[in-house]
Design a protein around this motif. Sequence first.
Motif, mmCIF file in Angstrom:
data_model
loop_
_atom_site.group_PDB
_atom_site.id
_atom_site.type_symbol
_atom_site.label_atom_id
_atom_site.label_comp_id
_atom_site.label_asym_id
_atom_site.label_seq_id
_atom_site.Cartn_x
_atom_site.Cartn_y
_atom_site.Cartn_z
ATOM 1 N N GLN A 147 0.731 -1.200 -0.205
ATOM 2 C CA GLN A 147 -0.053 0.127 -0.026
ATOM 3 C C GLN A 147 0.792 1.276 -0.067
ATOM 4 O OE1 GLN A 147 -2.794 -0.556 3.507
ATOM 5 N NE2 GLN A 147 -4.171 -1.137 1.922
ATOM 6 N N ARG A 148 0.313 2.133 -0.433
ATOM 7 C CA ARG A 148 1.092 3.596 -0.496
ATOM 8 C C ARG A 148 0.428 4.598 0.583
ATOM 9 N NH1 ARG A 148 3.689 4.375 -5.381
ATOM 10 N NH2 ARG A 148 4.105 6.773 -4.876
ATOM 11 N N VAL A 149 1.369 4.632 1.700
ATOM 12 C CA VAL A 149 1.160 5.527 2.809
ATOM 13 C C VAL A 149 1.654 6.965 2.786
ATOM 14 C CG1 VAL A 149 1.135 5.282 5.197
ATOM 15 C CG2 VAL A 149 0.669 3.404 4.139
ATOM 16 N N GLY A 170 5.411 -3.099 5.292
ATOM 17 C CA GLY A 170 5.696 -3.535 3.876
ATOM 18 C C GLY A 170 5.136 -2.296 2.954
ATOM 19 N N ALA A 171 4.720 -1.158 3.362
ATOM 20 C CA ALA A 171 4.113 0.196 2.707
ATOM 21 C C ALA A 171 5.150 0.792 2.028
ATOM 22 C CB ALA A 171 3.295 0.819 3.751
ATOM 23 N N HIS A 172 4.920 1.411 0.739
ATOM 24 C CA HIS A 172 5.455 2.463 0.242
ATOM 25 C C HIS A 172 5.140 3.917 0.982
ATOM 26 C CE1 HIS A 172 6.555 5.757 -2.589
ATOM 27 N NE2 HIS A 172 7.428 4.632 -3.154
ATOM 28 N N VAL A 173 6.129 4.394 1.499
ATOM 29 C CA VAL A 173 5.788 5.304 2.448
ATOM 30 C C VAL A 173 6.465 6.797 1.894
ATOM 31 C CG1 VAL A 173 6.402 6.590 4.700
ATOM 32 C CG2 VAL A 173 6.278 3.977 4.490
ATOM 33 N N THR A 174 5.449 7.807 1.817
ATOM 34 C CA THR A 174 5.757 9.131 1.526
ATOM 35 C C THR A 174 5.611 10.104 2.869
ATOM 36 O OG1 THR A 174 4.628 9.020 -0.913
ATOM 37 C CG2 THR A 174 4.796 11.467 0.218
ATOM 38 N N ALA A 175 6.626 10.844 3.062
ATOM 39 C CA ALA A 175 6.803 11.454 4.319
ATOM 40 C C ALA A 175 6.741 13.166 3.906
ATOM 41 C CB ALA A 175 8.047 11.421 5.076
ATOM 42 N N VAL A 176 5.689 13.762 4.691
ATOM 43 C CA VAL A 176 5.441 15.249 4.414
ATOM 44 C C VAL A 176 6.385 15.884 5.639
ATOM 45 C CG1 VAL A 176 4.136 17.113 4.028
ATOM 46 C CG2 VAL A 176 3.520 14.912 3.501
ATOM 47 N N TYR A 208 -2.971 8.041 -2.374
ATOM 48 C CA TYR A 208 -2.721 7.117 -1.187
ATOM 49 C C TYR A 208 -3.684 6.197 -0.861
ATOM 50 C CZ TYR A 208 1.243 10.589 -1.778
ATOM 51 O OH TYR A 208 2.006 11.371 -2.258
ATOM 52 N N ASP A 209 -3.248 4.979 -0.569
ATOM 53 C CA ASP A 209 -4.190 4.143 0.297
ATOM 54 C C ASP A 209 -4.615 4.667 1.615
ATOM 55 O OD1 ASP A 209 -4.632 2.005 -2.056
ATOM 56 O OD2 ASP A 209 -2.126 2.119 -1.673
ATOM 57 N N VAL A 210 -3.558 5.223 2.291
ATOM 58 C CA VAL A 210 -3.811 5.763 3.809
ATOM 59 C C VAL A 210 -2.878 7.123 3.587
ATOM 60 C CG1 VAL A 210 -3.102 5.142 5.972
ATOM 61 C CG2 VAL A 210 -3.677 3.518 4.777
ATOM 62 N N LEU A 227 -6.621 10.787 -1.291
ATOM 63 C CA LEU A 227 -6.789 9.292 -1.150
ATOM 64 C C LEU A 227 -7.344 8.644 -2.208
ATOM 65 C CD1 LEU A 227 -9.006 9.466 2.226
ATOM 66 C CD2 LEU A 227 -6.667 8.412 1.966
ATOM 67 N N THR A 228 -7.125 7.416 -2.508
ATOM 68 C CA THR A 228 -7.689 6.497 -3.687
ATOM 69 C C THR A 228 -9.133 6.476 -3.466
ATOM 70 O OG1 THR A 228 -6.990 4.513 -2.292
ATOM 71 C CG2 THR A 228 -5.544 5.189 -3.777
#
Length: 324
Positions: A147-149, A170-176, A208-210, A227-228
Amino acid sequence: MKAIVHDRYGPPDVLRFQEVDKPVPAGHEVLVRVRAAAVNARDWHFMRGDPYLARAAFGLRAPKVRIRGTDFAGVVEAVGGDVTRFRAGDEVYGEVEGAFAEYVSVPDDLVERKPANLSFEQAAAIPLAGNTALMGLRDEARVQPGQRVLINGASGGVGTFAVQLAKSFGAHVTAVCSPRNAELVRSLGADHVVDYTREDFTRAGQRYDVVFDLVGNRSLADLRRALTPAGTLVLSGGGVSEGGSLVGPIGLVVKGRLLARFVRHRVTTLEAVPSAANLATLRELAEAGTLTPVIDRSHPLSETAEAIRYVEQEHARAKVVLTA
């Protein structure tokens, strides 16, 4: 014993380092000699009685709880007659009101053995922030591999744990975060970093999924835009809110709960409840090397007012700790 006490709401100057009675553990309590404690945003909210609406719980005219602080790590000095899990000499950590003191008495279901590979300062940084990140991602968002978080507020106390936990799931993480903290969140495992001073993640076109919002300064419409169609938005208050000092982050949380009934997105508001079971999970993750606390700076207990002032002014990244 010495403790940080306040009897009225206000700026850090209302905090006093003074002598108070040493607590005596009841039947199901553990008396801990505090070696380190951690500062959280909630400490300055409680200190100021901000938002005003929360004073119904904090105490209308003055704080109900005189000794500030919740996160601690230390050594068991004595146990109540009904305690079987701990004994004097055990190194422990946990979350309970009154942690900014030389001693704290804690219900045995709110304390757990300290991660063996961490210092007292590192262990004290975990409880509230680590538990919030764990419950937000594992229990509320139910993050799955692949998932994309997106984590809004990734360089803060909760955010630094959230980046690490999302990666461990196991997520793909985007940090703001701000540009000065970009390397920090990358070092914790973030796959992509958004500089909020230059880019609006809610209008960049990525979905993003989350979305785990730890800031509270964006509208629900903005957050949902990222969000998706089947995505999940987790709201966890934050130090800033569109509601201001009257309602603070409570306003966004209430709106989130109301909105959740009418939209296809899953919108959830996080209430992180302390528990020994979650502390045990966090300890296992720390001992496995999956979770590493990040400490910005430390102060002696006597300088708690300065430590809280630093956190309140939002210069801190990750955690600020106190040593007793």
